[in-house]
Write an enzyme that holds these catalytic residues in place. Structure first.
Site, PDB file in Angstrom:
ATOM      1  N   LYS A  53      16.793  37.381  24.561  1.00  0.00           N
ATOM      2  CA  LYS A  53      15.433  37.231  24.056  1.00  0.00           C
ATOM      3  C   LYS A  53      14.731  36.080  24.781  1.00  0.00           C
ATOM      4  O   LYS A  53      14.537  36.157  25.972  1.00  0.00           O
ATOM      5  CB  LYS A  53      15.490  37.051  22.540  1.00  0.00           C
ATOM      6  CG  LYS A  53      16.459  38.037  21.838  1.00  0.00           C
ATOM      7  CD  LYS A  53      16.041  39.496  21.932  1.00  0.00           C
ATOM      8  CE  LYS A  53      17.124  40.475  21.517  1.00  0.00           C
ATOM      9  NZ  LYS A  53      17.651  40.302  20.166  1.00  0.00           N
TER      10      LYS A  53
ATOM     11  N   TYR B 121      19.413  40.273  11.236  1.00  0.00           N
ATOM     12  CA  TYR B 121      19.314  41.187  12.372  1.00  0.00           C
ATOM     13  C   TYR B 121      20.196  42.419  12.104  1.00  0.00           C
ATOM     14  O   TYR B 121      21.365  42.274  11.721  1.00  0.00           O
ATOM     15  CB  TYR B 121      19.779  40.461  13.644  1.00  0.00           C
ATOM     16  CG  TYR B 121      19.839  41.340  14.845  1.00  0.00           C
ATOM     17  CD1 TYR B 121      18.670  41.829  15.420  1.00  0.00           C
ATOM     18  CD2 TYR B 121      21.052  41.721  15.407  1.00  0.00           C
ATOM     19  CE1 TYR B 121      18.717  42.669  16.520  1.00  0.00           C
ATOM     20  CE2 TYR B 121      21.101  42.558  16.511  1.00  0.00           C
ATOM     21  CZ  TYR B 121      19.937  43.018  17.066  1.00  0.00           C
ATOM     22  OH  TYR B 121      19.980  43.846  18.149  1.00  0.00           O
TER      23      TYR B 121
ATOM     24  N   ARG C 171      36.941  35.549  34.178  1.00  0.00           N
ATOM     25  CA  ARG C 171      36.921  35.747  32.712  1.00  0.00           C
ATOM     26  C   ARG C 171      37.105  34.413  31.991  1.00  0.00           C
ATOM     27  O   ARG C 171      36.563  34.190  30.915  1.00  0.00           O
ATOM     28  CB  ARG C 171      37.979  36.772  32.280  1.00  0.00           C
ATOM     29  CG  ARG C 171      38.058  36.930  30.762  1.00  0.00           C
ATOM     30  CD  ARG C 171      38.588  38.284  30.278  1.00  0.00           C
ATOM     31  NE  ARG C 171      39.641  38.844  31.084  1.00  0.00           N
ATOM     32  CZ  ARG C 171      40.902  38.398  31.141  1.00  0.00           C
ATOM     33  NH1 ARG C 171      41.273  37.363  30.418  1.00  0.00           N
ATOM     34  NH2 ARG C 171      41.792  38.996  31.909  1.00  0.00           N
TER      35      ARG C 171
ATOM     36  N   ASP D 134      21.938  31.513  13.503  1.00  0.00           N
ATOM     37  CA  ASP D 134      21.426  32.321  14.613  1.00  0.00           C
ATOM     38  C   ASP D 134      20.019  31.784  14.916  1.00  0.00           C
ATOM     39  O   ASP D 134      19.082  31.982  14.148  1.00  0.00           O
ATOM     40  CB  ASP D 134      21.396  33.799  14.202  1.00  0.00           C
ATOM     41  CG  ASP D 134      20.924  34.721  15.335  1.00  0.00           C
ATOM     42  OD1 ASP D 134      20.190  34.250  16.230  1.00  0.00           O
ATOM     43  OD2 ASP D 134      21.283  35.918  15.307  1.00  0.00           O
TER      44      ASP D 134
END
Ligand code: PLP
Length: 377
Positions: free
Chosen positions: A195, A98, A46, A170
């Site tokens: 993406k 988005y 983690r 972004d």
């Protein structure tokens, strides 16, 4: 190193133990200690993992950032990022954002006392007018989703000044191959690695890239505390995808230009929004701040019936959410990506039943056009 070389060579396997050309998948949750108080540099996945570290260094190098952190999805990255803010803080966000980011802001951030003001960030005066003494960040997307509006990143930086307003971009649509927001003045650049970066519609991933050590430390703390990290296998997939980012972006863009030019001439098409068309309002600005236009197109057709006929009859093109993969996808923003945006706002932004969005892939352009031609007769 040129961007296409950097995609392949910017980071080599950090451990150098075997000479492996592809980064090994360190599928280990924990790492043993050589002695009390000693560490190999890896303790628990983690916090750090060698495969994730590899893709983090790669994305940081491509974006020209001080550090990058990899998350299990783009939304995990943005959700973690929002923990930088406290009740009473205000954020100015691009209005044509988005849909998932809007959902996060409206249903999570707002509950936590962070106020989000949506403005058309392509209009610098509107941004200036929305700024108050409590503004702590400007969160923008460019080109926007789905209307393809472009914001002047350096212009926004100049407005925000060099004080405590963070400029967050972004950069999912253009990727570091075409645009580097940090070089234009952004403090933080985020990605849905789902993406173009991974590029094959086979994994979810997200990234936060920062321009300072101070932000890197704050976000490292949040990342290991909240825990939405990218798994070793998915980190491997993203690193593998990035190796071909340059040729995929070039081919997808070349196809997008051909598809956009074809759409413009079609009698059933009433509007085409593609940044790479010279009559796009921000064509010149895009050429100044980016090396390419990307491969996202939205367009309106003459009726809702035409829109449904396209969505239901395409064969090569897949009717699916998401973008940025090798396959050409067609999306219906009104029912898919932007279903959570209130109707009045959606219509004001031009997201109606006649609007379709294409993520143009890397097939032969002629085959993509042929599929559209058949369903638009
Ligand atoms: C998809 C997307 C996101 C969210 O990323 P996920 O990986 O789906 O969580 C954020 N921003 C943009 C622009 C996107 O396209």
């Amino acid at each position: 190193m040129k961007p296409e070389t950097a995609c392949v060579h910017a980071v080599r396997d950090a451990t150098h133990s075997t000479g492996a050309v592809a980064v090994p998948i360190y599928q280990s949750a924990t790492f043993s200690h050589p002695a009390i108080g000693e560490s190999t540099g890896y303790d628990y996945t983690r916090a750090t993992n060698p495969t994730r570290e590899h893709v983090e260094k790669l994305v940081a190098a491509l974006e020209g950032g001080v550090d990058a952190q990899a998350f299990s999805s783009g939304m995990a990255a943005i959700g973690t990022l929002m923990e930088l803010f406290s009740p009473g803080d205000e954020i100015i966000a691009t209005d044509d954002l988005y849909g998932g980011s809007i959902r996060l802001f409206e249903h999570v951030s707002r509950k936590n006392g962070v106020d989000i003001r949506y403005v058309d960030t392509s209009d610098l005066e509107a941004v200036r007018a929305a700024m108050t003494g409590r503004t702590r960040a400007i969160f923008m997307e460019s080109p926007t989703n789905p209307m393809m509006k472009v914001t002047d990143i350096a212009g926004i930086r100049a407005l925000a000044g060099t004080g405590d307003i963070l400029l967050i971009v972004d950069n999912t649509f253009l990727t570091p191959y075409f645009c580097n927001p940090i070089a234009l003045g952004a403090d933080i650049c985020i990605h849905s690695g789902t993406k173009y970066l991974s590029g094959h519609n086979d994994t979810l991933a997200g990234f936060i890239v920062v321009n300072s050590q101070e932000l890197a430390e704050r976000l490292r703390f949040l990342q290991k505390t909240i825990g939405g990290v990218l798994s070793p296998f998915d980190a491997f997939l993203v690193a593998r995808g990035i190796k071909t980012l340059a040729i995929r972006m070039e081919k997808a863009q070349e196809n997008a230009i051909r598809v956009a030019r074809w759409l413009v001439k079609h009698p059933k098409v009433t509007a085409v929004h593609y940044v790479g068309l010279p009559d796009h309002p921000a064509y010149a600005l895009s050429r100044r701040q980016a090396r390419g236009f990307g491969a996202m197109i939205s367009f309106s057709v003459d009726s809702a019936q035409t829109a449904s006929a396209i969505l239901e009859n395409v064969k090569l093109i897949l009717f699916a959410e998401s973008l940025g993969g090798v396959e050409t996808l067609i999306t219906y923003p009104i029912t898919q990506t932007h279903a959570d945006v209130p109707e009045s706002e959606r219509l004001a932004r031009g997201i109606d039943e006649r609007l379709l969005r294409l993520s143009v892939g890397i097939e032969a352009a002629g085959d993509i056009i042929e599929d559209l031609e058949r369903v638009m007769e």
